[in-house]
Scaffold this motif. Structure first.
Motif, PDB file in Angstrom:
ATOM      1  N   THR A 256       0.856  -1.191   0.000  1.00 39.49           N
ATOM      2  CA  THR A 256       0.000   0.000   0.000  1.00 39.49           C
ATOM      3  C   THR A 256       0.890   1.239   0.000  1.00 39.49           C
ATOM      4  O   THR A 256       2.059   1.182   0.432  1.00 39.49           O
ATOM      5  N   ASP A 257       0.324   2.332  -0.454  1.00 42.23           N
ATOM      6  CA  ASP A 257       1.066   3.590  -0.455  1.00 42.23           C
ATOM      7  C   ASP A 257       0.072   4.734  -0.349  1.00 42.23           C
ATOM      8  O   ASP A 257      -1.004   4.680  -0.961  1.00 42.23           O
ATOM      9  N   PHE A 258       0.400   5.730   0.472  1.00 41.44           N
ATOM     10  CA  PHE A 258      -0.471   6.893   0.622  1.00 41.44           C
ATOM     11  C   PHE A 258      -0.160   7.935  -0.448  1.00 41.44           C
ATOM     12  O   PHE A 258       1.008   8.309  -0.628  1.00 41.44           O
ATOM     13  N   GLU A 259      -1.192   8.434  -1.105  1.00 37.35           N
ATOM     14  CA  GLU A 259      -1.011   9.527  -2.064  1.00 37.35           C
ATOM     15  C   GLU A 259      -0.943  10.851  -1.313  1.00 37.35           C
ATOM     16  O   GLU A 259      -1.635  11.045  -0.318  1.00 37.35           O
ATOM     17  N   GLY A 260      -0.141  11.748  -1.777  1.00 42.44           N
ATOM     18  CA  GLY A 260      -0.039  13.071  -1.165  1.00 42.44           C
ATOM     19  C   GLY A 260       0.703  13.083   0.150  1.00 42.44           C
ATOM     20  O   GLY A 260       0.620  14.046   0.913  1.00 42.44           O
ATOM     21  N   PHE A 261       1.430  12.009   0.441  1.00 40.69           N
ATOM     22  CA  PHE A 261       2.133  11.930   1.715  1.00 40.69           C
ATOM     23  C   PHE A 261       3.196  13.034   1.826  1.00 40.69           C
ATOM     24  O   PHE A 261       3.375  13.637   2.883  1.00 40.69           O
ATOM     25  N   THR A 262       3.887  13.311   0.723  1.00 34.63           N
ATOM     26  CA  THR A 262       4.952  14.321   0.745  1.00 34.63           C
ATOM     27  C   THR A 262       4.387  15.698   1.066  1.00 34.63           C
ATOM     28  O   THR A 262       4.965  16.468   1.848  1.00 34.63           O
ATOM     29  N   GLN A 263       3.216  16.030   0.492  1.00 35.90           N
ATOM     30  CA  GLN A 263       2.596  17.329   0.759  1.00 35.90           C
ATOM     31  C   GLN A 263       2.208  17.451   2.230  1.00 35.90           C
ATOM     32  O   GLN A 263       2.430  18.491   2.858  1.00 35.90           O
ATOM     33  N   TYR A 264       1.621  16.386   2.778  1.00 39.42           N
ATOM     34  CA  TYR A 264       1.240  16.427   4.196  1.00 39.42           C
ATOM     35  C   TYR A 264       2.470  16.566   5.090  1.00 39.42           C
ATOM     36  O   TYR A 264       2.435  17.240   6.124  1.00 39.42           O
ATOM     37  N   SER A 265       3.544  15.908   4.721  1.00 43.82           N
ATOM     38  CA  SER A 265       4.746  15.959   5.560  1.00 43.82           C
ATOM     39  C   SER A 265       5.324  17.358   5.619  1.00 43.82           C
ATOM     40  O   SER A 265       6.028  17.716   6.566  1.00 43.82           O
ATOM     41  N   GLU A 266       5.053  18.174   4.609  1.00 47.66           N
ATOM     42  CA  GLU A 266       5.551  19.542   4.593  1.00 47.66           C
ATOM     43  C   GLU A 266       4.643  20.495   5.367  1.00 47.66           C
ATOM     44  O   GLU A 266       5.102  21.496   5.920  1.00 47.66           O
ATOM     45  N   SER A 267       3.344  20.156   5.420  1.00 46.16           N
ATOM     46  CA  SER A 267       2.389  21.075   6.053  1.00 46.16           C
ATOM     47  C   SER A 267       2.100  20.726   7.517  1.00 46.16           C
ATOM     48  O   SER A 267       1.638  21.579   8.271  1.00 46.16           O
TER      49      SER A 267
ATOM     50  N   ILE B  49       5.007  -7.855   7.031  1.00 47.58           N
ATOM     51  CA  ILE B  49       6.438  -7.958   6.758  1.00 47.58           C
ATOM     52  C   ILE B  49       7.169  -6.730   7.292  1.00 47.58           C
ATOM     53  O   ILE B  49       8.060  -6.840   8.123  1.00 47.58           O
ATOM     54  N   LYS B  50       6.733  -5.528   6.849  1.00 52.92           N
ATOM     55  CA  LYS B  50       7.404  -4.311   7.328  1.00 52.92           C
ATOM     56  C   LYS B  50       6.661  -3.085   6.807  1.00 52.92           C
ATOM     57  O   LYS B  50       5.776  -3.180   5.958  1.00 52.92           O
ATOM     58  N   THR B  51       7.064  -1.924   7.336  1.00 53.38           N
ATOM     59  CA  THR B  51       6.621  -0.639   6.803  1.00 53.38           C
ATOM     60  C   THR B  51       7.853   0.163   6.435  1.00 53.38           C
ATOM     61  O   THR B  51       8.873   0.120   7.148  1.00 53.38           O
ATOM     62  N   ILE B  52       7.769   0.866   5.293  1.00 52.89           N
ATOM     63  CA  ILE B  52       8.874   1.732   4.861  1.00 52.89           C
ATOM     64  C   ILE B  52       8.271   3.098   4.582  1.00 52.89           C
ATOM     65  O   ILE B  52       7.582   3.296   3.568  1.00 52.89           O
ATOM     66  N   GLY B  53       8.467   4.034   5.506  1.00 55.20           N
ATOM     67  CA  GLY B  53       7.850   5.348   5.353  1.00 55.20           C
ATOM     68  C   GLY B  53       6.342   5.226   5.384  1.00 55.20           C
ATOM     69  O   GLY B  53       5.765   4.782   6.360  1.00 55.20           O
ATOM     70  N   ASP B  54       5.707   5.601   4.272  1.00 54.69           N
ATOM     71  CA  ASP B  54       4.244   5.510   4.211  1.00 54.69           C
ATOM     72  C   ASP B  54       3.794   4.268   3.465  1.00 54.69           C
ATOM     73  O   ASP B  54       2.622   4.138   3.116  1.00 54.69           O
ATOM     74  N   SER B  55       4.701   3.337   3.209  1.00 61.17           N
ATOM     75  CA  SER B  55       4.382   2.104   2.495  1.00 61.17           C
ATOM     76  C   SER B  55       4.219   0.962   3.491  1.00 61.17           C
ATOM     77  O   SER B  55       5.018   0.819   4.426  1.00 61.17           O
ATOM     78  N   TYR B  56       3.184   0.138   3.292  1.00 59.93           N
ATOM     79  CA  TYR B  56       2.868  -0.986   4.181  1.00 59.93           C
ATOM     80  C   TYR B  56       2.940  -2.264   3.353  1.00 59.93           C
ATOM     81  O   TYR B  56       2.371  -2.346   2.262  1.00 59.93           O
ATOM     82  N   MET B  57       3.614  -3.277   3.892  1.00 60.18           N
ATOM     83  CA  MET B  57       3.835  -4.513   3.142  1.00 60.18           C
ATOM     84  C   MET B  57       3.415  -5.716   3.979  1.00 60.18           C
ATOM     85  O   MET B  57       3.791  -5.845   5.140  1.00 60.18           O
ATOM     86  N   CYS B  58       2.603  -6.617   3.380  1.00 60.98           N
ATOM     87  CA  CYS B  58       2.208  -7.852   4.065  1.00 60.98           C
ATOM     88  C   CYS B  58       2.110  -8.975   3.043  1.00 60.98           C
ATOM     89  O   CYS B  58       2.163  -8.732   1.832  1.00 60.98           O
ATOM     90  N   ALA B  59       1.970 -10.217   3.529  1.00 57.52           N
ATOM     91  CA  ALA B  59       1.934 -11.374   2.629  1.00 57.52           C
ATOM     92  C   ALA B  59       1.015 -12.440   3.203  1.00 57.52           C
ATOM     93  O   ALA B  59       0.817 -12.528   4.413  1.00 57.52           O
ATOM     94  N   ALA B  60       0.484 -13.273   2.312  1.00 54.06           N
ATOM     95  CA  ALA B  60      -0.329 -14.427   2.697  1.00 54.06           C
ATOM     96  C   ALA B  60       0.358 -15.675   2.177  1.00 54.06           C
ATOM     97  O   ALA B  60       0.631 -15.783   0.978  1.00 54.06           O
TER      98      ALA B  60
END
Length: 642
Positions: free
Chosen positions: A454-465, A494-505
């Protein structure tokens, strides 16, 4: 020996006092001679209150019933009339079992009290005490005031017999306090006498005098001469111990006079020997001789062989104390002859002479060794004390060492549990166990796995404001919910990297329908993000989300030697990441491999082939809805996406 129960049987049977002469047979130990009254009445109670013939008749009635025997009254009468301790215990247990089954607490109380009597007669004081405590519980339950008093006094008697004065005093006083609430009675006087007798036994003459005087007054008031005789006898001993010789003489003479009126000559003979013991211990040898000689005179007159032997033994001891060895040996020989004649041995005279010569020679040897033993005694005592001191030091050292070891082990165990708990939070359960057991984790290949990014859109803009705190709070809000969703569907984060979330089945354990299960989780994540924008207005950031999923084979394992992390590698993982980056806001983008696994369960929209970095043109699909409506309600995911 329970004076209280015995005296209850005597209340309507004053004429039975004349039987005392035939049943007073016990020779008490010298250190316990002031339980005379209790012993006499205890023996009498067994001959009077119990009726073996009646018990046999009742048992015939009891066992003649074809049905289960539950006649509590018959069982109680059998237990009351049995003479054998084992039989008393047997029928008391039957009474307890039946009364408990019928809910009759009154009979249960009586059963436990009789059981205590049987066990006490057998000498099992520990179990008798348990039974009396049970009887006290049930007496309290049914609010039987007399039963409470009697049970307390029974308990006090057992403690007295076992030498536990503190507890005997406690329970005597409890029983006495309860009996004082009623009128003066023989049971109250008996309880007071027993308490006074216990204090007399341990040498507390002041308390013994208080209790015994009150008992004497009650016995006089209710006209119970036998009780008065023994109370006065004990008062005589008490006064002798206090140095009131004239009063002691008066008490003793009055006691003996009462016993003579009751024709209790054997009791008088025994009591005189006991008094001789008392004055001998007090150092009044003259009075000790007087009482021992008078006991011998009465015993000879009435042919009481037991007490003739006791008197001879006492006189032998007294002559030895004053240095008349020959006289002492002569009385000792007479003592042995009468002792053996009482035992009905064959060839009494011949065997008595042989035994007398042997025992006298043993006695002379003891006299010869006495002086040497006295010399060695001090050295032995010092040696024992030194050994005990060293032993105590050793025990104390071992005790301190044991405490230190236990504390250390507790600290080690606590830290071990803590580290294991942390490791299980970082790694999958099976992987954590493998690492703890072997110190390493073997990488494994899994053929059928689905991976979600998964990845959040607009994360960079929010991080600045937003401030760092607000940004972290927002991300934590979403990822915490994602954790719960994947745990619900049995997936592995599995892990999170910044605003990215990773899982597996399908890792770390193979999973059937792994693609379908990860799809349900993806739809639920998507729905959660959508609903959060509506319901959590106060949240700092409301993200849009892209999701990508791919299925295939991969390698999984732990990397590094510090800060362990469970990770997955392979082309399947890379393609899943590409699916996410090629997705759109609020969409789930899947590969051809995943589509083939879920197409029967989910409605998908074909996107055609889209160029992927280093992969060329790759077919992709958007997942739109769940085909099976019943599956929707079961898994709690939406049927379509807006």
């Amino acid at each position: 020996m329970l004076l209280l129960r015995i005296l209850n049987a005597l209340l309507n049977a004053k004429e039975a006092i004349n039987l005392l002469e035939t049943i007073y047979l016990l020779k008490m130990r010298r250190q316990h001679y002031f339980l005379v009254l209790t012993t006499v009445l205890f023996c009498y109670w067994h001959s009077f209150a119990q009726n073996p013939e009646l018990s046999d008749s009742l048992k015939s009635i009891y066992y003649s019933k074809s049905e289960n025997q539950t006649d509590l009254e018959v069982l109680l009468k059998i237990a009351n009339n049995e003479a054998d301790p084992d039989s008393i215990s047997k029928y008391s247990i039957l009474l307890i079992t039946s009364s408990k089954a019928l809910g009759d607490d009154e009979k249960t109380y009586a059963g436990y009290r009789n059981l205590g009597n049987g066990l006490r007669l057998k000498g099992d004081l520990k179990e008798a005490l348990k039974a009396y405590f049970k009887s006290l519980d049930y007496a309290n339950k049914i609010n039987d005031k007399k039963g409470i008093a009697y049970s307390n006094i029974e308990i006090g008697n057992v403690y007295s017999m076992s030498g536990n004065t503190a507890n005997a005093d406690l329970y005597y006083n409890k029983g006495i306090d309860e009996l004082r609430k009623g009128e003066d009675s023989i049971p109250l006087g008996s309880a007071l006498f027993n308490a006074g007798d216990e204090y007399l036994r341990i040498g507390n003459l002041d308390k013994a005098e208080v209790f015994t005087k009150e008992a004497d007054l009650i016995f006089e008031k209710v006209d119970f001469p036998l009780g008065r005789a023994y109370s006065l006898g004990n008062l005589g001993r008490i006064n002798a111990g206090l140095g009131n010789d004239d009063l002691a003489e008066e008490n003793l003479n009055t006691a003996i006079a009462l016993l003579e009126e009751l024709n209790a000559h054997n009791a008088i003979a025994e009591f005189l020997v006991s008094l001789s013991d008392v004055y001998s211990e007090l150092g009044d040898t003259e009075k000790a001789f007087q009482y021992a000689s008078r006991s011998l005179e009465i015993s000879r007159k009435y042919g009481f062989k037991n007490y003739i032997a006791a008197a001879y033994s006492k006189l032998s001891e007294l002559y030895e104390q004053i240095g008349y060895t020959a006289k002492s040996f002569q009385y000792y020989k007479d003592y042995i002859m009468y002792r053996d004649s009482v035992r009905n041995l064959e060839s009494v005279s011949e065997m008595a002479d042989l035994r007398t010569n042997f025992e006298i020679s043993q006695k002379q040897t003891e006299v010869d060794l006495l002086s040497q033993q006295k010399k060695n005694q001090q050295n032995i005592v010092i040696g024992v004390l030194v050994a005990l001191f060293l032993l105590m030091l050793l025990v104390f050292g071992l005790y301190r060492r044991n405490i230190f070891i236990r504390r250390t082990n507790l600290i080690i165990e606590k830290e071990k549990n803590r580290s294991e708990h942390l490791l299980r939070n970082i790694l999958p359960e099976g992987t954590a166990l493998e690492l703890m057991e072997t110190g390493k984790v073997q990488a494994k290949k899994f053929e059928e796995v689905s991976v979600l990014f998964t990845d959040f859109e607009g994360f960079t803009q929010y991080s600045e404001s937003l401030s760092p705190e607000e940004l972290v709070e927002s991300v934590d809000f979403y990822f915490s919910k994602f954790d719960k969703i994947i745990e619900k569907h049995g997936l592995e984060k599995i892990k999170t990297i910044g605003d990215s979330y990773m899982c597996a089945a399908g890792v770390p354990f193979p999973m059937e329908n792994h693609a379908i299960k990860i799809m349900y989780a993806a739809l639920e994540i998507l729905e959660f993000v959508k609903e959060s924008k509506k319901k959590n207005q106060a949240l700092g950031a409301h993200f849009e989300i892209r999701i990508g999923i791919n299925s295939g084979s991969l390698i999984a394992g732990v990397v590094g030697t510090k800060k362990f992390a469970y990770d997955i590698w392979g082309d399947t993982v890379n393609m899943a990441s590409r699916m996410e980056s090629s997705s759109e806001s609020g969409k789930i983008n899947i590969s051809e491999d995943t589509f083939q696994l879920i197409k029967d369960s989910f409605s998908c929209k074909e996107r055609g082939k889209i160029e992927v970095k280093n992969k060329g043109m790759v077919p992709m699909y958007f997942v739109e809805s769940v085909k099976d409506l019943s599956t929707k309600s079961t898994n709690g995911v939406p049927t379509a996406m807006s």
